[in-house]
Each structure stands twice: as structure tokens, then as C-alpha cells.
Write a protein that holds these residues in place. Sequence first.
Motif, PDB file in Angstrom:
ATOM      1  N   ASP A   7       1.005  -1.122  -0.022  1.00 36.90           N
ATOM      2  CA  ASP A   7       0.014   0.160  -0.135  1.00 36.90           C
ATOM      3  C   ASP A   7       0.963   1.288  -0.202  1.00 36.90           C
ATOM      4  O   ASP A   7       0.553   2.254  -0.652  1.00 36.90           O
ATOM      5  CB  ASP A   7      -0.861   0.012   1.159  1.00 36.90           C
ATOM      6  CG  ASP A   7      -2.046  -1.092   1.160  1.00 36.90           C
ATOM      7  OD1 ASP A   7      -2.245  -1.724   0.149  1.00 36.90           O
ATOM      8  OD2 ASP A   7      -2.589  -1.466   2.301  1.00 36.90           O
ATOM      9  N   LEU A   8       2.031   1.031   0.555  1.00 39.03           N
ATOM     10  CA  LEU A   8       2.813   2.214   0.793  1.00 39.03           C
ATOM     11  C   LEU A   8       3.208   2.679  -0.498  1.00 39.03           C
ATOM     12  O   LEU A   8       3.227   3.823  -1.079  1.00 39.03           O
ATOM     13  CB  LEU A   8       4.144   2.137   1.717  1.00 39.03           C
ATOM     14  CG  LEU A   8       5.312   3.242   1.891  1.00 39.03           C
ATOM     15  CD1 LEU A   8       5.707   3.241   3.240  1.00 39.03           C
ATOM     16  CD2 LEU A   8       6.212   3.117   0.700  1.00 39.03           C
ATOM     17  N   ALA A   9       3.622   1.680  -1.384  1.00 33.17           N
ATOM     18  CA  ALA A   9       4.058   2.157  -3.028  1.00 33.17           C
ATOM     19  C   ALA A   9       2.940   2.522  -3.514  1.00 33.17           C
ATOM     20  O   ALA A   9       3.260   3.295  -4.539  1.00 33.17           O
ATOM     21  CB  ALA A   9       4.755   0.669  -3.592  1.00 33.17           C
ATOM     22  N   ALA A  10       1.784   1.858  -3.559  1.00 29.25           N
ATOM     23  CA  ALA A  10       0.741   2.620  -4.402  1.00 29.25           C
ATOM     24  C   ALA A  10       0.025   3.967  -3.805  1.00 29.25           C
ATOM     25  O   ALA A  10       0.051   4.817  -4.918  1.00 29.25           O
ATOM     26  CB  ALA A  10      -0.255   1.622  -4.030  1.00 29.25           C
ATOM     27  N   GLN A  11       0.270   4.202  -2.761  1.00 34.91           N
ATOM     28  CA  GLN A  11      -0.363   5.341  -2.182  1.00 34.91           C
ATOM     29  C   GLN A  11       0.686   6.540  -2.043  1.00 34.91           C
ATOM     30  O   GLN A  11       0.250   7.731  -1.966  1.00 34.91           O
ATOM     31  CB  GLN A  11      -0.884   5.076  -0.705  1.00 34.91           C
ATOM     32  CG  GLN A  11      -2.215   4.368  -0.660  1.00 34.91           C
ATOM     33  CD  GLN A  11      -2.510   3.862   0.862  1.00 34.91           C
ATOM     34  OE1 GLN A  11      -2.057   4.499   1.700  1.00 34.91           O
ATOM     35  NE2 GLN A  11      -3.385   2.844   0.661  1.00 34.91           N
ATOM     36  N   HIS A  12       2.002   6.154  -1.906  1.00 34.59           N
ATOM     37  CA  HIS A  12       3.044   7.282  -1.743  1.00 34.59           C
ATOM     38  C   HIS A  12       4.018   6.923  -2.746  1.00 34.59           C
ATOM     39  O   HIS A  12       5.115   6.758  -2.394  1.00 34.59           O
ATOM     40  CB  HIS A  12       3.439   7.404  -0.279  1.00 34.59           C
ATOM     41  CG  HIS A  12       2.572   7.479   0.634  1.00 34.59           C
ATOM     42  ND1 HIS A  12       1.884   8.733   0.795  1.00 34.59           N
ATOM     43  CD2 HIS A  12       1.849   6.629   1.339  1.00 34.59           C
ATOM     44  CE1 HIS A  12       1.097   8.815   1.906  1.00 34.59           C
ATOM     45  NE2 HIS A  12       1.066   7.590   2.321  1.00 34.59           N
TER      46      HIS A  12
END
Length: 540
Positions: free
Chosen positions: A286-291
Motif C-alpha cells: 500500500d505504501l508504494a501505491a499510495q505514496h
Amino acid sequence: MTEWRLAVRRRGTVAPISATDATVTTGGDGPGFWLDVTPGTGELELDHLVIRLPAEVSPGELAWLSGYQTWSESQVRPLRAGRRPMHPVGRLFKFDRYGDAAIATGQRDPRAECSHEVLAVQNADGAQLWGSRLGFDAYTIIEVGRGELRIVVDVAGWRLEPGRTVRVAWIDHQRGEHAPELLRAWAGSVATARPAGPVTGWTSWYRYYNDIDAQRLTGEIDVLAGSGVRFDVFQIDDGWQTRVGDWTTFAPGFPDGVAPLATSARRAGMRPGLWLAPFVAARNSDLAAQHPDWLLRDDRGHRVPAGWNPGWKGTFHALDLEHPEVVEHLAGVIRTARDVWGFDFFKLDFLYAAALDGRPGATRAQRMRRAMNLLREWCGDAAMLGCGVPLVSAAGLVEYCRVGADVAAKWEDPVQRALRYPERISTVSSMRSSVARAWMDGTWFGNDPDVVILRTDDTRLTDAERRALFTVNTTLGSLVFVSDDIAGYDDATTALLAGWDPPGAAVVRQHSRAGGVDHLVTDRGALGLALGDGTGRVVG
């Protein structure tokens, strides 16, 4: 005669340093050498530094060769005329990301024998050592040539302020009777270890790998608590989080998170420990997708891969530690794990990713040391176990540090060995590194030689190999963990574990080799080890 070549970057162009750029002063004590730079009226950015030192070093002499980071194979063995670099196939699996492929690219000889930060040799006349005292600012690779050492100092990106004198190289040279004593003395000149007593523990990794859940781990706590054996730490390894990089959401097997496990471990008399890989994120996180802006980018704007792991769905990426939101986020993660969830022992893994940042403004070593200082600040009084980290960057900042590769339930990985992959998973490689880096214990941190594997089922280790691993780890390690179902041990193995209670790592005073056997003289007695690729024996 000592020779040196220093180059700078001017508006994207690399050129030899000139008198109009800076004043360069050199000196040294005998074969030692230092180099100071005082820029003129403008800021100066360094590119590379290569030093040639005359040296009495010959193939066949017993040498202490240290690899780049935790997992990089280190050995005590006779010097060879050269070495073979990693097979190109290894790059398909991004094996090159874990090691030193990005360090001083273009300046090194990939076929030369080399050692990172320090080289020691021993022959019938005594011992010699060459080592850098500036490892926090610039990584140093010492290559062995004919009658000389070729020393590559990774100063790329280092920006110097006008008028301020900075020492950019400092190569110490010492002579003595025994190499291990020289190594310990040199290490003490570089850093001072944090207080860290010997600890034992249990970790989930080699028992379950990432297939863990709260019910299984609660059962393990109960078994350990009732065993009557000393276990100081109960460590939860990879698998508790949803994905690598998403540290505040939990895998389905942890419906209540990990805080209840920390409480249970503490009630059972053990310090609760938690594994994190703070400087990387899986591509499906999720970190890579959201940020996406939190991921480190190269000069073409591409994400910087930090490696490839099938358990993490393939490629994973380095985070941009110059991004203030990344730093704020990671500080919150670790402080939450410490202050809210109740963990006071952290295994921090894949840390080398902080040194993948090759942007101008600082050297890779400076960025890595800054990252380690941040971890120290965030962890506070909690104990830190560094792993997958350039060892000089961790010196004096972590209580414990891994000093070898991951072990396995087998002696060697023949495929990875054939690829000449220095950071491969290998029990014998791990043991060789533990022997070669014994001098780090108590000078930089407490050595972690990875776990002992004592089980007799689900393993290809022979009885001799299991006992050799147990002997090396309990003799040379300040941190000794096991990762088995201890309730399944036979009587002999149960008795072996019951007596482990290690007093801390022995100090190696002398080291010699004869007939393929390493003979160590320590402050607690003599030890003989046969660590050939096909066997492992303790010979005395």
C-alpha cells in the motif's frame, strides 16, 4: 612510493582536481597515508579517489578478508592471485543489489582480491594491517596487487565547503605478532561498542519462515517458558505484517495485532522482539501505491530496486530517506512498535538499501550512517539488532549486528555458490564469516552469527555440521538464537541446548591454518574447525 588520484565533478563533468579547486595535503606514518582537501572559494564536489600504496603482501599469506555488508562472505584464507566476480546470471535475480556493485563503480578491478575497510595478513614473520579510519564518511575497498595495495575510497557525491579542510582518506598501517590483535586494536580506533551483554533467544524465521500467526507463536511462548532453558528474547520475524512496507496493518493470522504477543512474552520472562525492514517496500505494498513519491528514484526517474524476493512478490524498492514524510512515517512506525505495542528489541533488516542512494550531496557511507543514527534515535533504549547492513556503518550504534549470511537447514547452496554470489544463504559461508569477523565483537557491537539449527527432522545438516554450527555460534557469538520446535528434540539435543547459556563471545588472540583446519587460540581455550564445503567438524 605512494601515488594518488583524486577527481572532482564540475557541472556534471569529471576532471582531476586542480590547484584552483583546492589545496591538497598528504602525509602518513610509514606505509600509512592520509589526504586532506581544502576547497578554494567555491563548494567542491568529489567524484573518486584511488591510492596506490607499496605493500609487502604476497599470494599464499593468510589473510582476513571482510565483505561489504552483513551477508557478504568474509573469510580467513590464503591470498590468491585474483578472484572471479559474480556470474552475470545473478543479476537476473537482482543479486547485485545486495552487495557492493554500486560502490565506486568504474574505479575498481572486479578480479582483484579485495577487502572492505580493513585488510590483515599473517605470515611466519608476523602480521600487518591496513585499515581506513573514515568509514562513516567514505567506504574503502582495499585491492591486493603485485607489491602494492590499490585502495579505492568511495568519495563520490561528497560536497566540501569552501575554506574548510576535510580529511577524505586515512589509511592506518600497523605491524604486530598476531592479526586478530591488530584487528581489534584498529576496530577500537574507529568506534566504541554500546554496552550489550550476551543474550539467548528464539526466533520464528527458520521454524515457520513467513507462515506465522498469533496462535502458533503463543504456543511457542508456552513451550519456551516451560522448558527450563534460558531464553532472553522472543522474536517475531517476517510474516506478521500485511506486506513489507505496510507496518501498521497486520496479516490475517494476527487479528489483534502483535501487542498481545509482546505482553505474553514479557510475562513469560522474555524480552519481546520484532522484525522490520524499515528502508524498503514491496512493489505490491500500500505504501508504494499510495505514496509513489516516497520511493527512491535514480537520475532517470526510475524506482531503485533493492532486491528480489519471491516471498515478497518479486522486486522490492528502496525508500527515499531524504524525503521528510518518509522519515516522519518510519519514526512513527518504530515508536508505535516500541511505546504502544510494547517491543523493546528490534531486528532491523535489509538496511543496506539506505546506501543505494547515489545522488550528489553526500557519499553512500554518509547516507547510510545518517540512516543508522535515525534508527538509533527512534529505538531509544530498545535494543537494536542490525542485519543486512554495511558493518562499519552500524559500529557503535547497534547493540548487536549480524556478521554473516543467513544459515539454512543444509550446509551450502550449490547453485548460488556456482554463481559466485557473496551474499548467498549458506551455513558454511555464515560460519566462515563469523570466524573472520570475530574481532568485531565487543569493539563495534555484539556479534550475531545467526541461529543454531539443532533439529534432526526437516534438515539436511549432518550431526557433525549441526554441532559445528552450535560450537561456532556459542563460542563466537554474543547473541545466540535458536529457531526450532524445541519440544521435538531428542534427549541428546535437549541436553545440548540446556547447557548453552553462553557467557558471551570468546576473544580470538591467534589464528593459524594447517591441513585445511583453522586453529584458534581464544581467551577461553583452543578451538579447531574444519569448514570445507563438504563437511563441518570441530577437531579440538
